[in-house]
Write an enzyme that holds these catalytic residues in place. Structure first.
Site, PDB file in Angstrom:
ATOM      1  N   ASP A  62       3.382  -4.876  -5.832  1.00 23.15           N
ATOM      2  CA  ASP A  62       3.754  -6.196  -5.301  1.00 23.15           C
ATOM      3  C   ASP A  62       5.276  -6.338  -5.219  1.00 23.15           C
ATOM      4  OD1 ASP A  62       1.153  -7.069  -4.957  1.00 23.15           O
ATOM      5  OD2 ASP A  62       1.068  -8.189  -6.841  1.00 23.15           O
TER       6      ASP A  62
ATOM      7  N   GLU B  74       0.839  -1.216   0.000  1.00 19.89           N
ATOM      8  CA  GLU B  74       0.000   0.000   0.000  1.00 19.89           C
ATOM      9  C   GLU B  74       0.868   1.258   0.000  1.00 19.89           C
ATOM     10  OE1 GLU B  74      -2.873  -0.451  -0.839  1.00 19.89           O
ATOM     11  OE2 GLU B  74      -3.107  -2.551  -0.328  1.00 19.89           O
TER      12      GLU B  74
HETATM   13 ZN   LIG Z   1      -2.573  -2.477  -4.712  1.00 19.28          ZN
END
Ligand SMILES: [Zn+2]
Length: 277
Positions: free
Chosen positions: A184, A120
């Site tokens: 990611d 995030e």
């Molecule tokens: Zn995301």
């Protein structure tokens, strides 16, 4: 972030310093007192619930932004980054295992919720995050050189994902999934560095074997092929198995931990690993 020039790097540091988090549940709960729920009237309940929500949103119009208000339900097993508030949101629904377990060791929690938090945070520094500065103002805070360096890196990421055939004739759309794939990659690399920087457990090699399975467990999923094909066309995230394996395959620490060698399914030569931090 290897692609940032010194001026952008200073703004990035300010963005980290000003970033806040909403964790668990809101300080003030929404008032549903005016919403009438009747037994045996599912359709009516749905209509009244929608009207109640619409009136709540309409009442916000023209008022100052409430920075404490929650956009998510605390029950949701999900998380997101809000670029206008420069804020990450982690509702209670995503805090139980396998993401976080107060009784688990640091390796498992850094591999689980740690990578998710870092994912995030990373959205503040991807192609979407580049559009909002440290105060949430919509302005491009990257120079042409920052964009060029980022494009050079992400062109490789796009090409690598475009090449992956998930099912016969069905490929990942590298460009469509790029912001999530970058988050990611950044998330795992950042959480790994954070865990390794812990003075006690992070230096011990023993825990690394628990860091990566904890990361991979987040992506346990079962889908029919038809659903997988549908999501390849509509979901901005790569399929779960790729989200588990691809970022790990780019991390030196993964290969060091498991002693991968040429010929292993997850082996990537050191010079071909995508390094984003
Ligand atoms: Zn995301």
């Amino acid at each position: 972030m290897a692609w940032l020039t010194p001026a952008a790097r200073a703004e990035a540091a300010a963005k980290v310093a000003r970033m806040t988090a909403k964790v668990g549940y809101p300080a003030a709960w929404r008032d549903y007192g005016a919403l009438e729920i009747r037994r045996a009237d599912a359709l009516g309940n749905r209509d009244r619930a929608r009207r109640h929500e619409w009136l709540r949103l309409a009442a916000l119009s023209g008022k100052p932004v409430d920075r404490q208000a929650w956009a998510m339900s605390p029950l949701e097993p999900n998380a997101f980054y809000d670029p206008m508030l420069n804020q990450i949101n982690l509702p209670a629904g995503i805090l139980p295992a396998p993401f976080f377990d107060a009784k688990a060791d640091d390796a498992a929690n850094y591999g689980g919720i740690g990578t998710l938090i870092a994912h995030e945070i990373s959205h503040a520094f991807d192609s979407n995050g580049a559009q909002f500065d440290s105060r949430g103002v919509q302005r491009d805070w990257w120079s042409a050189a920052d964009h060029a360096a980022f494009d050079a890196l992400t062109t490789q990421v796009v090409a690598r994902f475009d090449a992956i055939e998930v099912l016969p004739g069905a490929r990942v759309n590298g460009k469509f999934t790029l912001p999530e794939n970058m988050a990611d990659l950044m998330g795992l690399q950042l959480a790994w560095r954070a865990w390794r920087s812990l003075p006690e457990t992070g230096q011990a090699s023993g825990g690394a074997e628990r860091f990566f399975p904890a990361y991979a467990q987040q992506w346990a999923a079962k889908r029919r092929d038809e659903r997988t094909r549908q999501l390849l066309a509509s979901d901005p995230h790569a399929p779960p198995s790729l989200r588990a394996n691809f970022p790990a395959m780019q991390l030196d620490g993964f290969h060091e931990t498991f002693g991968t060698r040429e010929g292993d399914a997850m082996f990537v030569p050191a010079q071909d690993r995508l390094r984003v931090w």
